[in-house]
Design a protein around this motif. Sequence first.
Motif, PDB file in Angstrom:
ATOM      1  N   GLN A 157     -50.231 -11.483 -45.074  1.00 23.56           N
ATOM      2  CA  GLN A 157     -48.761 -11.463 -45.183  1.00 23.56           C
ATOM      3  C   GLN A 157     -48.460 -12.418 -44.821  1.00 23.56           C
ATOM      4  OE1 GLN A 157     -48.235  -9.261 -47.772  1.00 23.56           O
ATOM      5  NE2 GLN A 157     -49.530  -8.110 -47.521  1.00 23.56           N
ATOM      6  N   GLU A 158     -49.603 -13.304 -44.232  1.00 21.82           N
ATOM      7  CA  GLU A 158     -48.734 -14.428 -43.681  1.00 21.82           C
ATOM      8  C   GLU A 158     -49.592 -16.004 -44.219  1.00 21.82           C
ATOM      9  OE1 GLU A 158     -49.531 -12.379 -41.318  1.00 21.82           O
ATOM     10  OE2 GLU A 158     -47.314 -11.649 -40.976  1.00 21.82           O
ATOM     11  N   HIS A 159     -48.709 -17.006 -43.890  1.00 23.39           N
ATOM     12  CA  HIS A 159     -49.754 -18.274 -44.916  1.00 23.39           C
ATOM     13  C   HIS A 159     -51.325 -18.269 -43.675  1.00 23.39           C
ATOM     14  CE1 HIS A 159     -46.935 -19.270 -47.645  1.00 23.39           C
ATOM     15  NE2 HIS A 159     -47.823 -20.118 -47.899  1.00 23.39           N
ATOM     16  N   LEU A 160     -52.361 -19.492 -43.828  1.00 25.58           N
ATOM     17  CA  LEU A 160     -53.451 -18.897 -43.179  1.00 25.58           C
ATOM     18  C   LEU A 160     -53.827 -20.215 -44.030  1.00 25.58           C
ATOM     19  CD1 LEU A 160     -55.883 -16.389 -44.150  1.00 25.58           C
ATOM     20  CD2 LEU A 160     -54.055 -16.278 -42.474  1.00 25.58           C
ATOM     21  N   LYS A 161     -53.716 -21.035 -42.508  1.00 25.89           N
ATOM     22  CA  LYS A 161     -53.601 -22.866 -42.669  1.00 25.89           C
ATOM     23  C   LYS A 161     -55.065 -23.078 -41.855  1.00 25.89           C
ATOM     24  CE  LYS A 161     -50.365 -24.215 -39.861  1.00 25.89           C
ATOM     25  NZ  LYS A 161     -49.640 -25.484 -39.281  1.00 25.89           N
ATOM     26  N   SER A 162     -55.504 -24.599 -41.494  1.00 24.10           N
ATOM     27  CA  SER A 162     -56.812 -25.335 -41.001  1.00 24.10           C
ATOM     28  C   SER A 162     -57.582 -24.259 -40.576  1.00 24.10           C
ATOM     29  CB  SER A 162     -56.103 -25.137 -40.138  1.00 24.10           C
ATOM     30  OG  SER A 162     -54.561 -25.763 -39.616  1.00 24.10           O
ATOM     31  N   LEU A 163     -58.556 -24.010 -42.076  1.00 25.95           N
ATOM     32  CA  LEU A 163     -59.327 -23.064 -42.479  1.00 25.95           C
ATOM     33  C   LEU A 163     -60.538 -24.322 -42.526  1.00 25.95           C
ATOM     34  CD1 LEU A 163     -57.226 -21.880 -43.637  1.00 25.95           C
ATOM     35  CD2 LEU A 163     -59.993 -20.286 -44.850  1.00 25.95           C
ATOM     36  N   GLU A 164     -61.672 -23.709 -41.013  1.00 31.45           N
ATOM     37  CA  GLU A 164     -62.771 -24.630 -41.351  1.00 31.45           C
ATOM     38  C   GLU A 164     -63.487 -23.679 -41.171  1.00 31.45           C
ATOM     39  OE1 GLU A 164     -64.655 -27.281 -36.799  1.00 31.45           O
ATOM     40  OE2 GLU A 164     -62.225 -28.050 -37.747  1.00 31.45           O
ATOM     41  N   PHE A 165     -65.220 -24.652 -41.389  1.00 31.27           N
ATOM     42  CA  PHE A 165     -66.207 -23.454 -41.679  1.00 31.27           C
ATOM     43  C   PHE A 165     -67.232 -24.052 -41.389  1.00 31.27           C
ATOM     44  CE2 PHE A 165     -69.800 -22.381 -44.529  1.00 31.27           C
ATOM     45  CZ  PHE A 165     -69.900 -20.793 -44.808  1.00 31.27           C
ATOM     46  N   ASN A 166     -67.679 -23.593 -40.636  1.00 33.48           N
ATOM     47  CA  ASN A 166     -69.240 -24.053 -39.909  1.00 33.48           C
ATOM     48  C   ASN A 166     -70.364 -23.309 -39.444  1.00 33.48           C
ATOM     49  OD1 ASN A 166     -70.506 -25.954 -38.347  1.00 33.48           O
ATOM     50  ND2 ASN A 166     -69.431 -24.920 -36.199  1.00 33.48           N
ATOM     51  N   VAL A 167     -71.746 -23.717 -39.752  1.00 26.72           N
ATOM     52  CA  VAL A 167     -72.547 -22.704 -40.098  1.00 26.72           C
ATOM     53  C   VAL A 167     -73.725 -23.514 -39.458  1.00 26.72           C
ATOM     54  CG1 VAL A 167     -75.234 -21.934 -41.028  1.00 26.72           C
ATOM     55  CG2 VAL A 167     -72.660 -22.041 -42.196  1.00 26.72           C
TER      56      VAL A 167
END
Length: 1266
Positions: free
Chosen positions: A1071-1081
């Motif tokens: 229910q909140e904002h999700l920010k600063s997403l970083e995808f790493n493999v």
Amino acid sequence: MALKKVKGSLERVFDKNLHDLVRGIRNHKDDEAKFIAQCIDEIKQELRQDNIAVKANAVAKLTYLQMLGYDISWAAFNVIEVMSSNKFTFKRIGYLAASQSFHEETEVLMLTTNMIRKDLSSQNQYDAAIALNGLSCFMTPDLARDLANDVMTLMTSTRPYIRKRAVLIMYKIFLKFPEALRPAFPRLKEKLEDPDPGVQSAAVNVICELARKNPKNYLSLAPVFFKLMTSSTNNWVLIKIIKLFGALTPLEPRLGKKLIEPLTNLIHSTSAMSLLYECINTVIAGMPNHNASIQLCVQKLRILIEDSDQNYEGTFQENHASDGQSQQSLISDGSPSSQQSASMKYLGLLAMSKILKTHPKSVQAHKDLILQCLDDKDESIRLRALDLLYGMVSKKNLMEIVRKLMIHMDKAEGSMYRDELLSKIVQICSQNNYQYITNFEWYVSVLVELTRVEGTRHGSVIASQMLDVAIRVKAIRAFAVEQMAQLLENSHIVASSAQRNGICEVLYAAAWIAGEFSEHLRDPKGTLEDMLRQKVTSLPGHIQAVFVQNIMKLYAAILVKYEEDEDNDGIREVSDLLVEKLPMFVQSGDLEVQERACCILQLMKYVKKLQDKDVSCADEVSALFAGELNPVAPKAQRKVAVPEGLDLDKWINDPPSESSDEEGPANSLFIPDDSRMMNESLTRQVEELSDDELERRREARRAETQNNPHYLKLGGPAKGSKYQEVVNVEDIPVANIDLSVPLYVPGTKRLSDKYLEAERQARKREKKRRHGKKSKRRHKSESEEDMPVVHKVDIMGGEMPEGATESGDEGNQELDDNDPHKLLDIDLDRPLEADEKLPVRTHRIVSPSAEERPVEEKKKHHRKDKEKEKKKKEKEKKKSKKEKKRNKSGDDSAHPSLLIATELMSPGHEAIPSPGEEEEVVPPSAPVKKDSTPKKEEPKDDLDFWLSGQDAPVAVEVTAPEAGAAADVDSDAEDTSRHKKKKEKKAKKEKKEKKDKKEKKKKSKAADEDEEIGRRDGFEELASDAPALPPMSSYRLLAEDSNIKMTYETRVQPQQGQQLIVSVIFTSLAQEHLKSLEFNVMDSLNTKMDRLPGATTHDGVPVPFQLPPNSFNEGQFAFQVQSINVAQKLRGTLTYTIKTEESSTSEKLDFKLYLPCTAFLIATPCSSDAFARLLQGGDLSSKYSIKLPNSGVPFSHILAKVCFYGHFAIVEQIDQSASLYSCSTQGHHICLLVKANGGGDVSIDGKCADGSLLSNVMEEIKVTAS
């Protein structure tokens, strides 16, 4: 025929070749024109022969004569004959002659179109190359239009030797035929990624030249050029790209932030001075607010200027000849190293002047270095240093800089450089309404000192400054009048240089100031006597006129003073002095001086009569000059309003008739022709000279040179004696030496130095006072406002006419109408229209009419024609149905390109379903619902996304999924089944028609077409017979927690064999904002993830969007895979931040990414014949079989699953068996036979060249199909 060949070869033996021609011209220097005329006659005879070798030899000689300035346009047709030769050596001579002599107005160029096209399509790469080289020299609009398509075809040649030249000549085609730019630009853009560095460099050069005048049209190419800049090692390519970025950064400010890191790295690492200079230029143009980069550039420029032994690239001057004065003038002692050092110094100063406009304080710290450059031997470097000093001036250092410039001016050699120094001193002091001058007494003393510079041509500049300061700074008038009185007292020294605009012009200002502000004079009578000296009559007329006018002003002031003191003797003495001295002005040759002197003389005689009668007339005389004169504004004339009824374009007198020009020769009978008379007089003079007269003149010339001490004698003293005779010193003539530089007497002190010393003392006292105080401003540097201003400038714009209004600046200058680049200002991002195609020349085909055909032929082909027409109509109907269904389902190919360029995406992949939904595989015959998938947002612009990579993450508006999405799937399936039942009758009818068509096709001879249609219709029949297919989706669950859910699918591009694209859908469950997403493999030995430039293997890829509550968005990530034989399982992590009103929390989600082998397969259509040849060829040596147990699923559903999940295409289907084909991205062929057995089991047999790949693919199919 043989005798003719022998005769031709014998004639060639005696022909003159090019070497004979050059040797003959050198041996006939006295009669060169006559010899060349004879050679041209011989060449004309050779061109008439049939032997092509003789013609080629003649054209080669004509080419050399054309270089000497002779016109060979008469042989243009013969040049084309040699160009059309099949022998390369002759063809090369012809194209060389054409490139030198042909131009746009050459009439025979229309004959070369087909010949050049033939050479361009030649199998010999050298024939095509020489045609491209020659075409670039004589390109015309017609040739560009006709050959554009042929040249563009050569851009895809397999030979880099041809591709490079084809790319370069496209620039000439664009200039002559701008309509070719848009159709050819996509192919030109592809050449930026050409594997050959030469072709890549050529494409960069062409695009950079196109963008030089119209940079905004090429802003979308910034990501491509950025990739080239960070990967290329060719300095010249980097220079071109960085120049282009220098033009693009002012248009897109965000681009500067993107370029900071690579440009800074290049500045630190490169040893090429040309590349360093371009990097600094781009930093200055695109990142003027980045202080760290600017400071780095200034430090590098200081090193560049100081170090004269740096390595220098040989073609440095060639690159930057347009950045100021010609680099060829930068010569100090003639040696190459000296010229290189001078070039680097000059360019370093030039770049500093650009930084000075935005960061003056950064450059002012290097004032000592700039002053050192004033002592350089090269004059252009000294002038560039002067331009820098102009912008480095402040209130603190003005006096010091001017003092050093004046000392340097005393030592300077050359009148031009001294004049430049003098004008620069005046400009430095007077800029921005004397902004930096705090003491005008100092400035007036500087102007007076500048009057001592003899030989200057800037006397009028000094005079105008004296007048301006005296008028606008009222507090300085007393001091200025005192200095002007001293100038008038020493006017005999200044008046020695009486040329126009010389230093004598300062007497103009001195006389006017002394007369206008005479109340400040200490000794008015003495100044009056100085102005009435006899030497004044040698001054130019306009200065004498000012003297006469201001003599009367001085007389009026003296008269008023003497009458107040009742000094009658003084009045008579001054009046007699004027009456006695004014007649010398009456005798002047200048009319203005005569008129003023006569008027004033008569006025003085009248005043003297009144004085003899003891009548006081001082008030009346002074009333003649009452009032204050104000300057006129510079733009006053153009501001004058045009009176009503006045037409400035109307002729005042009658316009001249058109026949007046024709009457010129008739009138010349009465008007002597100067040139004709001069020629006649010269010829008459030459005819009258006799031998005796010529000898007498020679003797006189010898005597003159013998007595001239400045003439060097060729004859020396005789041997054995020191001197022939004793030289008499008295006989040596005395020559006057005119010193252009005044002699400097050591020990003398300048008048302006006392003001500089006083300012230094005041500054020291101020420092001591501030040092004693402990305040907050202790460490703050002194500002410009702290400098005390002694005198205030009256800033007045000058008097304007009545009704004048201020106007803005003039408009920006646009490209010239004749500039070909103006037509190339074309929007290249707009899709191509249907009519935007390059013209292709084709032969005209005249088909016979129906009446002319024989009747038998009509009957014979009547049935076949009908069958072909039916087939065509059926194919068109099927195509139109498929297009309508695709349009209904939406633009599936329009996906936002988030983390990789759009070129990497496959053009026809399926649309992305929303989370919670599954993608339904609908056969072609089945209807498709309009609202089966939610609407997607339009794709973001590639450039905007690319630029947003370094910026703060921007929230992307995404349509939130509706509630109950899973329930909607079931309802959608029911709707589709109902719709199918409604259409079932039509489907059965179509099925019967198709079966009938199949029987006809089997009987016909066109087997390939029949099999292709059957392959296309097989899946359609399968779907129509069987019940509805279950919904299938290519998306898999990647990971999920309470806040976010990730699903993914894989995509491949046929052109990128080792690249795999993973499309991930991020769904917010919080229910909140999700920010600063970083995808790493985590990378493995076989698979590596593409990251940002400069990132390590442990760094993730930032996702450039935020996720609002209950929303989703898609991101795409690229992976490089070496081997596709084995499925890959990679560990990865997603980090994100949950932002609440009170705080932010960082979270982490681990996942495992599974990349199956089937992800690298592409469903490629294949005909049955090609499929059979592939199986019989023997290349598919590996075999593998699997068996699917009976699960009650129809065969059509199993086949659909194999095709959908395994990425296979149906080659042929007969009842319960089907042949499938697929090809991997690395070229592996996989053939399958799917067959339903009697017990309900399904067996799948496969063949492939790679056994490991085949076994893994078959096992994956077994899992997904069951």
